[in-house]
Design a protein around this motif. Structure first.
Motif, PDB file in Angstrom:
ATOM      1  N   ARG A   1       0.852  -1.199   0.000  1.00 14.32           N
ATOM      2  CA  ARG A   1       0.000   0.000   0.000  1.00 14.32           C
ATOM      3  C   ARG A   1       0.881   1.240   0.000  1.00 14.32           C
ATOM      4  N   SER A   2       0.289   2.371  -0.361  1.00  9.56           N
ATOM      5  CA  SER A   2       1.008   3.643  -0.271  1.00  9.56           C
ATOM      6  C   SER A   2       0.721   4.281   1.084  1.00  9.56           C
ATOM      7  N   GLY A   3       1.376   5.385   1.354  1.00 13.76           N
ATOM      8  CA  GLY A   3       1.025   6.190   2.523  1.00 13.76           C
ATOM      9  C   GLY A   3       1.996   6.109   3.684  1.00 13.76           C
TER      10      GLY A   3
ATOM     11  N   VAL B   1       1.162   7.432   7.087  1.00 15.51           N
ATOM     12  CA  VAL B   1      -0.185   8.013   6.962  1.00 15.51           C
ATOM     13  C   VAL B   1      -1.101   6.844   6.639  1.00 15.51           C
ATOM     14  N   TRP B   2      -1.656   6.279   7.677  1.00 12.92           N
ATOM     15  CA  TRP B   2      -2.241   4.943   7.588  1.00 12.92           C
ATOM     16  C   TRP B   2      -3.517   4.903   8.416  1.00 12.92           C
ATOM     17  N   THR B   3      -4.607   4.575   7.796  1.00 11.52           N
ATOM     18  CA  THR B   3      -5.877   4.474   8.498  1.00 11.52           C
ATOM     19  C   THR B   3      -6.233   3.006   8.690  1.00 11.52           C
TER      20      THR B   3
ATOM     21  N   THR C   1      -8.078  -4.181   7.496  1.00 17.32           N
ATOM     22  CA  THR C   1      -6.657  -3.838   7.591  1.00 17.32           C
ATOM     23  C   THR C   1      -5.887  -5.010   8.203  1.00 17.32           C
TER      24      THR C   1
ATOM     25  N   ASN D   1      -6.921   6.661  12.782  1.00 15.22           N
ATOM     26  CA  ASN D   1      -5.708   6.968  12.046  1.00 15.22           C
ATOM     27  C   ASN D   1      -4.516   6.473  12.856  1.00 15.22           C
TER      28      ASN D   1
ATOM     29  N   ASP E   1      -5.884   8.451   5.352  1.00 15.00           N
ATOM     30  CA  ASP E   1      -5.326   7.852   4.134  1.00 15.00           C
ATOM     31  C   ASP E   1      -6.010   8.369   2.866  1.00 15.00           C
TER      32      ASP E   1
ATOM     33  N   PRO F   1      -2.953  10.094   0.983  1.00 10.76           N
ATOM     34  CA  PRO F   1      -2.123   9.243   0.109  1.00 10.76           C
ATOM     35  C   PRO F   1      -2.924   8.596  -1.029  1.00 10.76           C
ATOM     36  N   ARG F   2      -4.174   8.241  -0.770  1.00 14.77           N
ATOM     37  CA  ARG F   2      -4.947   7.624  -1.858  1.00 14.77           C
ATOM     38  C   ARG F   2      -5.167   8.607  -3.003  1.00 14.77           C
TER      39      ARG F   2
ATOM     40  N   GLU G   1      -1.879   8.846  -4.827  1.00 18.16           N
ATOM     41  CA  GLU G   1      -1.623   7.614  -5.581  1.00 18.16           C
ATOM     42  C   GLU G   1      -2.399   7.632  -6.907  1.00 18.16           C
TER      43      GLU G   1
END
Lengths: 523, 523
Positions: free
Chosen positions: A78-80, A83-85, A90, A111, A279, A282-283, A286
């Motif tokens: 994943r990206s981020g 910065v991760w939710t 998950t 978060n 997120d 970042p989404r 992306e």
């Protein structure tokens, strides 16, 4: 004089202007970096970017606008980055840990990393605007939340106290004491008689003093009856204030209890968060980088070549290689440490010696939002000296059926101790300690998901925590290129821990590369 | 002991328990009033309710659950009364005024009346929960907003000052002065040596004092550079504090400038608002009352009869009549004044003598959200001694293209003077005065919609503003039935001006009627 004239007229670089914030109140196109080269100078030039966190993606996004051909290598699926939710579905397995899967209900989340955007982090806000990320208020300073001094002595220990009770009492008593000094002419040499009168006016309001300049409690700390005061046959009764001596001996003067929104510029109102989880940022980035991010591609080697850089990464268990004219390395320093590389001695030592914070969070899903229904806490943070340190109440989904709160957010030794526990024990600890503040915990608990950033693969820590010595020794090296390798990420700024650091450093790297290319091409 | 046992065991009435808030932290079914009668006692009994504001609709909603047959007479073509959201398409003609039509863009609005829900107004919040009205945070206390003392003298006058600059400086200086008194042993008889040390710890943090216990400014008031400090080669430079004498002579100690979230219980964080506008609450109530509200039906006469009540209203220009066993009158007192009625002398005098506030607002649509983009103000309130008094920044739609802010919110004489102007002049005044705080006004202005509640038909004022004498003389009469006529509305509570007053008084009326009916039927 227009903004552009100003930029051109000054000897300061665009990057430094930007870093210093002089451009950050400009409209969104300020992040459409013009830099010192021409718009087309980047055409056909290859840049390898390490890490698809905010720094890496912002670098690719801005370089892409200038024509560069960017490839991002990202170790995760994943990206981020940080910065991760965390929401239902998950998954994560910490280093040396067992797999965890989150089973929060649809629409509930917390978060895990970055969690708030200060109103003065204008570059972050501009990214949200340009990328169409809707924002809502993050309620950071809620004085209806609690303080809990565990294990102390005296009447204020081992009980929950609303921040507003503590704070309004302290303001009341300190206003009273200062008014007394003024009334007793102890400060006559400081102020004129008229100014003293005005100061007393201020104190009367600030502390809610009575006409005799005494603090005898205030309705600001709440009412004796739980609900609306004064809907009945008479107005409500005020609560009684705590005793000043008890307050002073409460332990609440310790930093762990600070109402930081008053004390820390970065945490003052207004704070914001993306609707639906951090997120979203970042989404959205992306989405702008279609085909440019290679996921599940951990980097193992970073080499300088005659023409630029060579990067070795793992793909499906096999080493692969990519070359480029430039590299922008956004790996957190704990990850840089493990890289085989030709990096300079200073950079390598930075990776070894700049400390990263140990920090952890747990999301606790409850069947009922008792903190709202019973305690009237809508967002905000309770603070305690227990290992859980902080409880965060969500600033979204008010009055819904279930809810997720952050049951601990801890740092340093506390985070190390808690992070070392198996996840089931972390949960048990969070429920036991949090249950002292919220007795509803045991009856209402559903499930949890916890994380210890120092054990999360490809992060290895929360954020860089320079002290004066490490800042002096290593910081500059990370803000300058090492051959054709540039560095970005929160650790390459004074804005450590903030998304603003990642983004601003990305702009610095883009500016530096494009300015260098511009210099070649104009030669 | 369950909640119900408690209710039954006590001599206090359910209404008083409810009014006193003892039940308000219970789950949503607490508003499903059981009262003292049986659930079925209301069957077939007719109640005429005057006014489809929150009080009238909540009364009909709760009586309906108990089987009563309710009819609401509403003078306007809409429900909600002073809970009114102004958006594109809204029309209003003030008494003696010219017609206004609002042309805000889709999605933009301001709440003309009720505009915030305190976190402790649990009954209001429970209505939102039961009726499915989603809430978001209303940012009431934003210290990034401005103070502007117009027409004063000295260095702080006629300029905008961020609340955080004023407030952190005042806290710093007062902390310094108190620390000085403590250091000079002026307060030795108040505290022990150890407690003095702890108090100084508190003051150091509260005021951001240096090691010599002096206030020399703080980064809490902002940085010299506009953007993020410290993204560059060095951390940012703090701004210089104002001079204490200048602050004391600033005029900011006047109530008009108070940072009320610190000073007023009802305006403390957390405040909330329905997503999309406050009228979501009346609209949700109206949906529950299908066919029970007669719109465009102003009441002209209210009579007691042998069996109950008789009400005359106008419909299509002709007088019509409706009878019932009970009446619940929620008309604002300025409207009650004009009613032909058999009401008691005390109630009639209440209508004559309980003062209502004059108050007005203007919504200003701007082409650009410059308060966010240029000033970093996301929600909150600027305060000034000019006629505009307050500027409110929206707590929703952040970073959108256009925006509507409330360009004035004023009271008493200021509201009277401004309300007396034609709407074009109000707009001109709002732009001129607001333009002193926000020079972007002239370039960015689109259009406006203004209102003066004391001139709005069927309201005739903002809310009841009792003083001690009128409270003593008239309040009780409004909380008791006058024959078969009951009263509800914010003016029949201590929670004047708040939706909580309307709702709590409705519950009081329902309880009183149902308890009386229960007494008959069990006889």
């Amino acid at each position: 004089m227009t903004r552009r004239d100003f930029i051109n007229s000054t000897s300061a670089s665009y990057a430094s202007l930007l870093a210093w914030g002089l451009l950050q109140s400009a409209p969104a196109d300020a992040i459409d970096l013009p830099a010192n080269g021409k718009r087309t100078d980047g055409k056909g030039r290859k840049v390898v970017i390490l890490g698809a966190g905010l720094a890496g993606m912002a670098t690719a996004y801005q370089l892409g606008k200038l024509g560069y051909d960017c490839t991002i290598l990202e170790a995760r699926s994943r990206s981020g980055g940080r910065v991760w939710t965390v929401r239902g579905g998950t998954k994560e397995t910490e280093m040396g840990g067992t797999p965890q899967a989150c089973s929060f209900e649809n629409g509930l989340y917390f978060n895990g990393g970055a969690a708030r955007i200060p109103h003065h982090h204008q570059l972050t806000l501009q990214y949200c605007r340009e990328l169409g990320v809707p924002l809502e208020i993050f309620n950071g300073n809620n004085e209806a939340a609690y303080l809990f001094n565990d294990g102390g002595t005296g009447p204020m220990a081992n009980r929950r106290v609303r921040i507003k009770e503590y704070h309004n009492d302290m303001r009341g008593y300190t206003a009273e004491l200062l008014a007394k000094s003024l009334d007793q002419h102890a400060l006559d040499q400081e102020l004129t008689k008229e100014d003293v009168e005005k100061l007393i006016d201020f104190l009367k309001n600030e502390g809610d003093l009575n006409t005799a300049h005494l603090y005898k409690g205030t309705n600001r700390r709440g009412y004796k009856t739980k609900g609306e005061p004064g809907a009945g046959p008479a107005p409500g009764d005020m609560t009684d204030p705590f005793d000043l001596t008890d307050l002073l001996r409460s332990g609440f003067m310790q930093p762990v209890f600070y109402n930081v929104g008053d004390y820390i510029y970065e945490q003052q109102t207004t704070l914001m968060q993306p609707v639906g989880g951090m997120d979203a940022i970042p989404r959205a980035l992306e989405k702008q980088l279609s085909g440019k991010i290679m996921f599940n591609a951990p980097v193992t080697e970073l080499r300088k070549t005659d023409n630029g850089v060579r990067v070795v990464y793992q793909k499906d268990g096999k080493p692969q290689e990519v070359t480029g004219e430039f590299c922008v390395c956004t790996l957190p320093l704990p990850m840089l440490k493990n890289l085989e590389s030709d990096l300079s001695g200073t950079v390598k030592r930075a990776a070894d010696f700049v400390p990263y914070i140990k920090t952890g969070k747990i999301g606790l899903q409850f069947k009922r939002r008792f903190w709202e229904e019973d305690d009237w806490i809508y967002g905000g943070i309770s603070r305690t000296n227990m290992d859980i340190n902080q409880i965060w109440y969500p600033s979204f989904g008010f009055q819904g059926k279930k809810g997720v709160l952050i049951g601990y957010y801890n740092f340093y030794g506390r985070a190390e101790a808690v992070g070392a526990m198996p996840v089931a024990e972390r949960e048990k600890m969070a429920l036991e300690q949090g249950g002292k503040i919220h007795p509803q915990y045991p009856a209402e608990f559903d499930n949890s998901f916890s994380l210890a950033w120092h054990r999360v693969p490809y992060s290895g820590g929360g954020w860089a925590t320079y002290d004066d010595a490490t800042r002096r020794k290593y910081y500059q090296a990370l803000t300058e290129p090492d051959g054709n390798i540039y560095f970005a990420g929160e650790h390459t700024t004074y804005l450590t821990a903030w998304m603003a650091g990642a983004l601003t450093s990305a702009h610095r790297a883009v500016e530096a590369i494009h300015s260098r290319v511009g210099a070649y091409t104009r030669k």
